[in-house]
Design a protein around this motif. Sequence first.
Motif, PDB file in Angstrom:
ATOM      1  N   GLU A   1       0.831  -1.207   0.000  1.00  0.00           N
ATOM      2  CA  GLU A   1       0.000   0.000   0.000  1.00  0.00           C
ATOM      3  C   GLU A   1       0.866   1.258   0.000  1.00  0.00           C
ATOM      4  O   GLU A   1       0.570   2.241  -0.696  1.00  0.00           O
ATOM      5  N   GLU A   2       1.946   1.217   0.746  1.00  0.00           N
ATOM      6  CA  GLU A   2       2.863   2.357   0.800  1.00  0.00           C
ATOM      7  C   GLU A   2       3.422   2.672  -0.592  1.00  0.00           C
ATOM      8  O   GLU A   2       3.481   3.826  -1.010  1.00  0.00           O
TER       9      GLU A   2
ATOM     10  N   LEU B   1       2.213   1.670  -3.610  1.00  0.00           N
ATOM     11  CA  LEU B   1       1.149   2.065  -4.537  1.00  0.00           C
ATOM     12  C   LEU B   1       0.780   3.537  -4.368  1.00  0.00           C
ATOM     13  O   LEU B   1       0.572   4.258  -5.352  1.00  0.00           O
ATOM     14  N   ARG B   2       0.740   3.994  -3.115  1.00  0.00           N
ATOM     15  CA  ARG B   2       0.387   5.407  -2.859  1.00  0.00           C
ATOM     16  C   ARG B   2       1.557   6.337  -3.180  1.00  0.00           C
ATOM     17  O   ARG B   2       1.364   7.409  -3.757  1.00  0.00           O
ATOM     18  N   LYS B   3       2.760   5.922  -2.813  1.00  0.00           N
ATOM     19  CA  LYS B   3       3.941   6.763  -3.025  1.00  0.00           C
ATOM     20  C   LYS B   3       4.108   7.132  -4.490  1.00  0.00           C
ATOM     21  O   LYS B   3       4.461   8.277  -4.823  1.00  0.00           O
TER      22      LYS B   3
ATOM     23  N   SER C   1       1.670   6.796  -6.875  1.00  0.00           N
ATOM     24  CA  SER C   1       0.362   7.040  -7.511  1.00  0.00           C
ATOM     25  C   SER C   1       0.113   6.031  -8.630  1.00  0.00           C
ATOM     26  O   SER C   1      -0.227   6.391  -9.774  1.00  0.00           O
TER      27      SER C   1
ATOM     28  N   ALA D   1      -4.249  -4.814  -1.192  1.00  0.00           N
ATOM     29  CA  ALA D   1      -3.579  -3.512  -1.191  1.00  0.00           C
ATOM     30  C   ALA D   1      -4.071  -2.644  -2.331  1.00  0.00           C
ATOM     31  O   ALA D   1      -4.298  -1.434  -2.163  1.00  0.00           O
TER      32      ALA D   1
ATOM     33  N   CYS E   1      -6.071   1.023  -2.145  1.00  0.00           N
ATOM     34  CA  CYS E   1      -5.492   2.207  -2.787  1.00  0.00           C
ATOM     35  C   CYS E   1      -6.253   2.650  -4.034  1.00  0.00           C
ATOM     36  O   CYS E   1      -5.818   3.589  -4.723  1.00  0.00           O
TER      37      CYS E   1
END
Length: 343
Positions: free
Chosen positions: A66-67, A69-71, A73, A110, A114
């Motif tokens: 998740e970290e 995927l978000r970092k 975008s 995850a 996201c």
Amino acid sequence: MTILITGGAGYIGSHCCVTFMEAGHNIVVLDNLANSRLKSLERVAEITGKSVSFEQADIRDQDRLEEVLRKYSCTAVVHFAGLKAVGESVANPLDYYDCNVIGSHRLLSAMEACGVHQLIFSSSATVYGEPQYLPLTEDHPTGPVNPYGQSKLMVEQILRDLSASDPKWRFSILRYFNPVGAHKSGLIGENPLGVPSNLMPFITQVADGRREQLAIFGDDYDTVDGTGVRDYIHVVDLVEGHLKAYDALQTASSDNACMTVNLGTGTGYSVLQMVKAFERASNQKITTTVAARREGDVAACFADTSQAERSIDWVARKGLEEMCHDTWNWVCKNPKGFEDESA
């Protein structure tokens, strides 16, 4: 928009990085380096002239997924990460279900967390099991005969169930036949750690003197010369299929929100035909010996590829001569593979 490539430092993953980057896509690689080397991504950067974003992590670590995927975008995932040796899966089935099935489940969880709903999955022709007819079409009955194939089929079913549950999801399930070859530059190629699990690395290790001879498991099959027949596909063609599948997902309707596609050439070659072709490409003699058949091996297995042409506008273009030439070019330029890499 960034595409996450899990297992992107591996053999097929690194070639996929090159293809997607050369097509203008932004990527980030996530790999735990258990069966790969970071050196491959340095070579990808050398080929493309662009640096590669890399995150070392395991697909079973949902928080890290998740970290990442978000970092970055991320908007889509190409999923290679997993264990892939048939024999090893028989000896250690729990490892395969843990990594391949649970790891994929955590990746999908995850992605859901996201808001990422596109995935291209690295599946395998092993899901078909014993062929009931040839060539193998995508609607051929499935019946894996080993835990590796079972783990791939389980993930396929998870994707179909998820797609049916929510129209947001878009999946491409790509069933590989037998990837061989290397990038034409000779900078990246197959770099098996330990005992190889595929035919071509065994052939190359005889050609370059690391092994005395090639064991051929069975010469009494009902095939052209008695040895097993398989559908070998150049790795560059294979990853081009992933790019085509990604493009198709962007305009996929609800009717093909979860498509299943064979990636092969549609032509089968026997073990002896592969040996002779490699001898021509390398100008080396491949000494062979015949051993007993291996349990679970089938006489012949090759793909019907018409679905790939219809659904993602893809056909394999590279022939056996190019597969062997590019493999030998890689071996000659990298006699120790990536072994000089400390990672």
